[in-house]
Scaffold this motif. Structure first.
Motif, mmCIF file in Angstrom:
data_model
loop_
_atom_site.group_PDB
_atom_site.id
_atom_site.type_symbol
_atom_site.label_atom_id
_atom_site.label_comp_id
_atom_site.label_asym_id
_atom_site.label_seq_id
_atom_site.Cartn_x
_atom_site.Cartn_y
_atom_site.Cartn_z
ATOM 1 N N VAL A 1 -3.307 -14.130 0.233
ATOM 2 C CA VAL A 1 -4.490 -13.436 0.493
ATOM 3 C C VAL A 1 -5.612 -14.475 1.171
ATOM 4 N N ARG B 1 5.358 -14.128 -0.978
ATOM 5 C CA ARG B 1 4.453 -13.153 -0.035
ATOM 6 C C ARG B 1 3.582 -13.955 0.613
ATOM 7 N N THR C 1 9.123 -9.108 -1.510
ATOM 8 C CA THR C 1 7.976 -8.892 -2.092
ATOM 9 C C THR C 1 8.099 -8.835 -3.835
ATOM 10 N N ASN D 1 1.047 -3.802 -2.540
ATOM 11 C CA ASN D 1 0.130 -4.096 -3.453
ATOM 12 C C ASN D 1 -0.014 -3.132 -4.578
ATOM 13 N N ARG E 1 0.871 -3.239 3.598
ATOM 14 C CA ARG E 1 0.167 -4.095 2.570
ATOM 15 C C ARG E 1 -0.304 -3.398 1.630
ATOM 16 N N ASP E 2 -1.091 -2.100 1.625
ATOM 17 C CA ASP E 2 -1.482 -1.339 0.557
ATOM 18 C C ASP E 2 -0.515 -0.865 -0.325
#
Length: 69
Positions: free
Chosen positions: A68, A65, A58, A27, A23-24
């Protein structure tokens, strides 16, 4: 997406994300697109061993995606 989670995801059942590293990394790649471009962001994800299917989804289809929470 594995075979066991595919029906749940298609039916709108929320799943808890358990891969925080990926995920990081994703991002970071998305945040860098305005600066380095889509090609370099894709190369970064490849170098970080993000599965190609996930990277394409993504980067090319941002609406697909996960939201959040």
């Amino acid at each position: 997406m594995t075979l066991s989670t595919a029906p749940q995801q298609r039916n709108g059942v929320k799943q808890i994300r358990n891969d925080f590293r990926t995920r990081d990394v994703i991002n970071q790649a998305i945040a860098s697109i305005p600066t380095v471009g889509l090609q370099r962001a894709a190369e970064f994800l490849s170098a970080m061993n993000v599965p190609a299917e996930l990277a394409i989804r993504t980067l090319v289809y941002p609406n697909r995606r996960r939201q959040v929470v």
